[in-house]
Each structure stands twice: as C-alpha cells, then as structure tokens.
Design a protein around this motif. Structure first.
Motif, PDB file in Angstrom:
ATOM      1  N   SER A  27       0.850  -1.198   0.000  1.00  0.00           N
ATOM      2  CA  SER A  27       0.000   0.000   0.000  1.00  0.00           C
ATOM      3  C   SER A  27       0.885   1.248   0.000  1.00  0.00           C
ATOM      4  N   GLU A  28       0.264   2.425  -0.028  1.00  0.00           N
ATOM      5  CA  GLU A  28       1.041   3.667  -0.053  1.00  0.00           C
ATOM      6  C   GLU A  28       0.761   4.478   1.202  1.00  0.00           C
ATOM      7  N   ALA A  29       1.808   5.048   1.756  1.00  0.00           N
ATOM      8  CA  ALA A  29       1.649   5.828   2.990  1.00  0.00           C
ATOM      9  C   ALA A  29       1.082   7.207   2.662  1.00  0.00           C
ATOM     10  N   SER A  30       0.102   7.635   3.460  1.00  0.00           N
ATOM     11  CA  SER A  30      -0.421   8.993   3.273  1.00  0.00           C
ATOM     12  C   SER A  30       0.239   9.974   4.243  1.00  0.00           C
ATOM     13  N   VAL A  31       1.029   9.442   5.191  1.00  0.00           N
ATOM     14  CA  VAL A  31       1.822  10.287   6.097  1.00  0.00           C
ATOM     15  C   VAL A  31       3.235   9.716   6.135  1.00  0.00           C
ATOM     16  N   TYR A  32       4.240  10.580   6.047  1.00  0.00           N
ATOM     17  CA  TYR A  32       5.640  10.137   6.065  1.00  0.00           C
ATOM     18  C   TYR A  32       6.414  10.995   7.060  1.00  0.00           C
ATOM     19  N   LYS A  33       6.923  10.341   8.117  1.00  0.00           N
ATOM     20  CA  LYS A  33       7.814  11.049   9.041  1.00  0.00           C
ATOM     21  C   LYS A  33       9.182  10.995   8.400  1.00  0.00           C
ATOM     22  N   SER A  92       7.894   5.044  -4.316  1.00  0.00           N
ATOM     23  CA  SER A  92       7.392   3.666  -4.193  1.00  0.00           C
ATOM     24  C   SER A  92       6.598   3.404  -2.924  1.00  0.00           C
ATOM     25  N   LEU A  93       6.874   4.139  -1.845  1.00  0.00           N
ATOM     26  CA  LEU A  93       6.198   3.831  -0.572  1.00  0.00           C
ATOM     27  C   LEU A  93       5.165   4.886  -0.177  1.00  0.00           C
ATOM     28  N   CYS A  94       5.252   6.067  -0.792  1.00  0.00           N
ATOM     29  CA  CYS A  94       4.349   7.152  -0.385  1.00  0.00           C
ATOM     30  C   CYS A  94       3.333   7.462  -1.480  1.00  0.00           C
ATOM     31  N   ALA A  95       2.140   7.904  -1.055  1.00  0.00           N
ATOM     32  CA  ALA A  95       1.117   8.342  -2.005  1.00  0.00           C
ATOM     33  C   ALA A  95       1.534   9.690  -2.603  1.00  0.00           C
ATOM     34  N   ASP A  96       0.928  10.032  -3.746  1.00  0.00           N
ATOM     35  CA  ASP A  96       1.269  11.304  -4.405  1.00  0.00           C
ATOM     36  C   ASP A  96       0.963  12.500  -3.504  1.00  0.00           C
ATOM     37  N   ASP A  97      -0.131  12.375  -2.728  1.00  0.00           N
ATOM     38  CA  ASP A  97      -0.524  13.524  -1.882  1.00  0.00           C
ATOM     39  C   ASP A  97      -0.069  13.341  -0.429  1.00  0.00           C
ATOM     40  N   VAL A  98       1.098  12.704  -0.262  1.00  0.00           N
ATOM     41  CA  VAL A  98       1.598  12.403   1.096  1.00  0.00           C
ATOM     42  C   VAL A  98       1.836  13.697   1.898  1.00  0.00           C
ATOM     43  N   ILE A  99       1.556  13.600   3.199  1.00  0.00           N
ATOM     44  CA  ILE A  99       1.863  14.699   4.124  1.00  0.00           C
ATOM     45  C   ILE A  99       3.154  14.335   4.848  1.00  0.00           C
ATOM     46  N   ALA A 100       4.163  15.207   4.740  1.00  0.00           N
ATOM     47  CA  ALA A 100       5.452  14.949   5.404  1.00  0.00           C
ATOM     48  C   ALA A 100       5.472  15.672   6.746  1.00  0.00           C
ATOM     49  N   ILE A 101       6.008  14.996   7.763  1.00  0.00           N
ATOM     50  CA  ILE A 101       6.166  15.625   9.074  1.00  0.00           C
ATOM     51  C   ILE A 101       7.593  15.376   9.563  1.00  0.00           C
ATOM     52  N   LEU A 102       8.118  16.306  10.339  1.00  0.00           N
ATOM     53  CA  LEU A 102       9.456  16.109  10.889  1.00  0.00           C
ATOM     54  C   LEU A 102       9.723  17.059  12.046  1.00  0.00           C
ATOM     55  N   ALA A 103      10.810  16.752  12.778  1.00  0.00           N
ATOM     56  CA  ALA A 103      11.295  17.633  13.844  1.00  0.00           C
ATOM     57  C   ALA A 103      12.694  18.082  13.442  1.00  0.00           C
ATOM     58  N   ALA A 161       6.455  16.432  -1.261  1.00  0.00           N
ATOM     59  CA  ALA A 161       5.258  16.228  -0.430  1.00  0.00           C
ATOM     60  C   ALA A 161       4.171  17.209  -0.841  1.00  0.00           C
ATOM     61  N   GLU A 162       2.937  16.785  -0.643  1.00  0.00           N
ATOM     62  CA  GLU A 162       1.813  17.690  -0.914  1.00  0.00           C
ATOM     63  C   GLU A 162       1.774  18.797   0.149  1.00  0.00           C
ATOM     64  N   GLN A 163       1.993  18.381   1.402  1.00  0.00           N
ATOM     65  CA  GLN A 163       2.086  19.333   2.514  1.00  0.00           C
ATOM     66  C   GLN A 163       3.214  18.837   3.420  1.00  0.00           C
ATOM     67  N   ALA A 164       3.859  19.757   4.138  1.00  0.00           N
ATOM     68  CA  ALA A 164       4.905  19.344   5.085  1.00  0.00           C
ATOM     69  C   ALA A 164       4.846  20.237   6.318  1.00  0.00           C
ATOM     70  N   TYR A 165       5.045  19.622   7.485  1.00  0.00           N
ATOM     71  CA  TYR A 165       4.969  20.359   8.754  1.00  0.00           C
ATOM     72  C   TYR A 165       6.150  19.984   9.623  1.00  0.00           C
ATOM     73  N   ILE A 166       6.636  20.976  10.370  1.00  0.00           N
ATOM     74  CA  ILE A 166       7.791  20.780  11.246  1.00  0.00           C
ATOM     75  C   ILE A 166       7.440  21.273  12.651  1.00  0.00           C
ATOM     76  N   THR A 167       7.972  20.585  13.684  1.00  0.00           N
ATOM     77  CA  THR A 167       7.580  20.923  15.058  1.00  0.00           C
ATOM     78  C   THR A 167       8.158  22.262  15.521  1.00  0.00           C
ATOM     79  N   ALA A 168       9.223  22.718  14.862  1.00  0.00           N
ATOM     80  CA  ALA A 168       9.836  24.016  15.202  1.00  0.00           C
ATOM     81  C   ALA A 168      10.768  24.379  14.062  1.00  0.00           C
ATOM     82  N   PRO A 169      11.044  25.651  13.853  1.00  0.00           N
ATOM     83  CA  PRO A 169      12.011  25.990  12.803  1.00  0.00           C
ATOM     84  C   PRO A 169      13.387  25.438  13.163  1.00  0.00           C
ATOM     85  N   SER A 170      14.235  25.208  12.155  1.00  0.00           N
ATOM     86  CA  SER A 170      15.551  24.660  12.489  1.00  0.00           C
ATOM     87  C   SER A 170      16.501  25.738  12.998  1.00  0.00           C
TER      88      SER A 170
END
Ligand SMILES: [Zn+2]
Length: 392
Positions: free
Chosen positions: A248-254, A271-282, A304-313
């Motif tokens: 299957s394809e992941a809709s969220v990717y850390k 290969s592992l993520c969907a086209d509209d995957v949401i990326a998250i990271l710290a 990534a379609e959208q990406a979010y980070i817990t704080a700026p680097s």
C-alpha cells in the motif's frame, strides 16, 4: 505548545512532538490503542512531552499504550524514554535487534564512564532493562522486550466490533545491518589486559527502526533516523529492494533524520508514499549544520503535498532566564543560546468512520515547512516618513 483536545476512539492520530533537538511520535490506532515512538523532554519544564500530552488529553498510559519503541540509541530520540516505560506498564518495549544482544548490555556496564551524552543514553537503556526485568511476562509471548528487525510484525489488532485491523510492522534494521552491528560489538569487547576501545565504530542510525503503520486501509511510514545505506543491504536501499515490503502507499511520512540528505532516498517517495503524502518532521539544531537546511526543506516541499515541522531549524529567541544568564556569562562566553526552545506539536487526525482527509493542527512553534517566509515588516523610519508625507 502541546495541544490538549482529546481524540475520538474512531480517529487515527499521528502526533509529532519536538523541541529543537529530539523528537517523539505518539500514535493512536483507534479504539484507545496507542504507541509511543522515541521520546523527548521539554528544555524549560523538563517534562516528558509524550506523558504531558497523555495527561492533557486524559489518556492513562498504563492502560492504553501497547508499544514503546526506541528507534535507535541517540540522545535526541531516547531522552526520558525510561519514564514512559515506567508509566506504560502494559506496553512491550521495542528496540533494534542490534541493541538487545548480551554484548550490548555488557557494554552498557563497561562503558558507563564514557562521555556524558553517551552515558545518558546508556543509563536510559539500563533503567528500561531493569524496569522490564521486574515486570510480569507479556500477555502474548511471555516477553516484554521485543527486537525489531525488518518484516517483523510488532503489534496487531484483528478487526473487532466496529474497529478496523491495525498493525505496526518494523521495516528495519535489515539482517545485514544487524550482522554489521554484531561484528562491531564483538570487536569492541576488550580482551584481558587490554584497554576498552571506544564504543562508536558504527552509527546507531544504521540500525534505526523504520515503522509501517496500518489502520484499515490507511498507512503511515515513520522513518526514524534511518539512512540511505550503507551499501545495498542496509537502510532504505534494503527496504526498497525487499520483495516483502508493504504494497500500500503511505499517506503520512515522518521524514528520516530531520531531513538530512544522507537519509533521503527518492525511491521512498515514489514507491512507498502516495502522491498527496503529508510529510512531518522535527528539526535538529545541535550539529554544525542545522537540519533541515533550506536545501533539505526545498527537497521535501517538492516531493510532499504538505509538510509540517515541530519548530524551525533556526535557534529560538532567548527567554528572559537565558538572557539573564547570557549577561552573567558575558565575560567567558560570547554565544549563549537556548539550543532547544519550547516543544512544538504537529497533530494529524483521520476519521476512520467518515474517511479522510487528514486534519492537521499545529501547536507553536510548529508550522508548515513550505510556507513562504512572512514578508519583511516595514522599518519604523520608513513608516514615520510615510506618516509625515500623509500629513503633508
Ligand atoms: Zn535524530
């Protein structure tokens, strides 16, 4: 800011919590079943981020946490993890197969006098192992400590009254990565009469546990700090070459390793993520190069379609207490700064009853990674001149 509104039993949730150094991921698999992946502690309050979140949303970790997973032995991922194990009394503890061998435990004892950071990591693991020894055997296999290795199903809930099947599977470390770690450990065991060698010949990122999480037909990929290799039989190279990998394809990717290029593999996205995957990271601020760099963020935002980070680097502005310390230390130190700053929260929730999309909420300083920077504020002088000209 850690968000505080409770989750519905019919929601799949993935939360990533992080100060500038460190990350912790908390996952609700529906039906009150939770897992915790890694651990971090708030720099100012010293509170454990996951435990604080559970307290705020009214979840009792002793009842609800099924797995506590230490993806690898780095300080920014295991800080405070023994406190979570202490509270999560019915959970199994998972760490990479490479970290549970008797040789490793022997090294914990032997290496206690090494560098402070390493000592901190070892004492976390030591405390975890001691806590587990005192526990009653697990319900399923009579064990409390599970070794993660690629293709291993770590936890599974069969479909039951109104709840979809949920499964947590390890995608790494590969068997070859474990061989490498054992070879390194064997080399490090000192012979009689010789001085112990330093325990640092293999990067723990090599043995990191990447996870595949499925609830019903929704999948997520948590990349820990897993690297691209080394070689074709380790890291993401090994996962992508594995015929047993998820179909299957992941809709969220850390995103692994805080967006660093040595963990980036284009094939993971295709290969592992969907086209509209949401990326998250710290982010990671402790190294010479802060992660993600602008170039790293650009790569993530292009894939990534959208990406979010817990704080700026970037390093956060100093709080009042730190400003006072900087003044006191000004004779001896020129660059006093808060390395970590407050804990941010990126929370994704998906209704298993009604279907998608994922609803994203952020607690400061978490933010979208791909937003354009805010436009520069007009300078005071210019505004004054502007006012003057209006008066004129
Ligand atoms: Zn890390």
């Amino acid at each position: 800011v850690i968000l505080a509104d409770p989750v519905d039993p019919s929601e799949f949730e993935i939360s990533i919590l992080g100060p500038g150094v460190g990350e912790c991921i908390v996952v609700h698999l529906g039906g009150g079943d939770w897992i915790v992946v890694d651990s971090c502690v708030d720099q100012a309050s010293r509170q454990n981020a996951a435990l604080k979140y559970f307290q705020q949303i009214g979840v009792d970790p002793a009842e609800s946490v099924r797995l506590v997973i230490a993806t690898h032995a780095h300080d920014d991922h295991v800080s405070g993890i023994s406190d979570i194990v202490l509270e999560a009394q019915s959970a199994d503890f998972v760490c990479p197969a490479a970290s549970t061998e008797p040789e490793f435990v022997a090294l914990l004892e032997l290496d206690a006098g090494l560098l402070e950071t390493r000592h901190r990591i070892y004492s976390e693991f030591q405390r975890v192992f001691h806590l587990l020894e005192d526990r009653k055997p697990g319900a399923h296999y009579g064990v409390r400590r599970k070794r993660a290795v690629s293709d291993r199903l770590l936890w599974c809930r069969p479909p039951q009254s109104g709840l979809q099947r949920a499964a947590v599977t390890a995608l790494s470390p590969s068997d070859h990565a474990i061989d490498l770690s054992l070879r390194a450990l064997r080399f490090l065991i000192p012979k009689a009469g010789s001085t112990p060698r330093q325990f640092a010949s293999r990067d723990p990122n090599t043995f990191s546990v990447a996870l595949w999480i499925e609830v019903g037909d929704v999948s997520a990929l948590l990349g820990s700090d897993l690297l691209k290799g080394p070689g074709p039989s380790c890291g993401w190279n090994a996962i992508l070459a594995n015929p047993q990998r998820p179909t299957s394809e992941a809709s969220v990717y850390k995103v692994p390793h805080h967006g660093a290029p040595n963990a980036h593999h284009e094939g993971v996205w295709t290969s592992l993520c969907a086209d509209d995957v949401i990326a998250i990271l710290a982010p990671y601020r402790a190294g010479r190069q802060r992660r993600p760099s602008l170039a790293d963020a650009k790569v993530i935002c292009s894939l990534a379609e959208q990406a979010y980070i817990t704080a700026p680097s970037s390093t956060p502005a100093l709080g009042a207490a730190s400003r006072a310390q900087r003044w006191k230390l000004s004779d001896v130190a020129s660059a006093v700064r808060e390395r970590e700053g407050p804990t941010g929260h990126v929370r994704l929730r998906y209704s298993l009853d009604r279907g998608g999309p994922w609803r994203v909420t952020v607690g400061r300083p978490a933010r979208s990674l791909c937003e354009d920077p805010p436009p520069p504020r007009p300078r005071k002088r210019r505004r004054r001149r502007h006012q003057k000209s209006r008066q004129a």
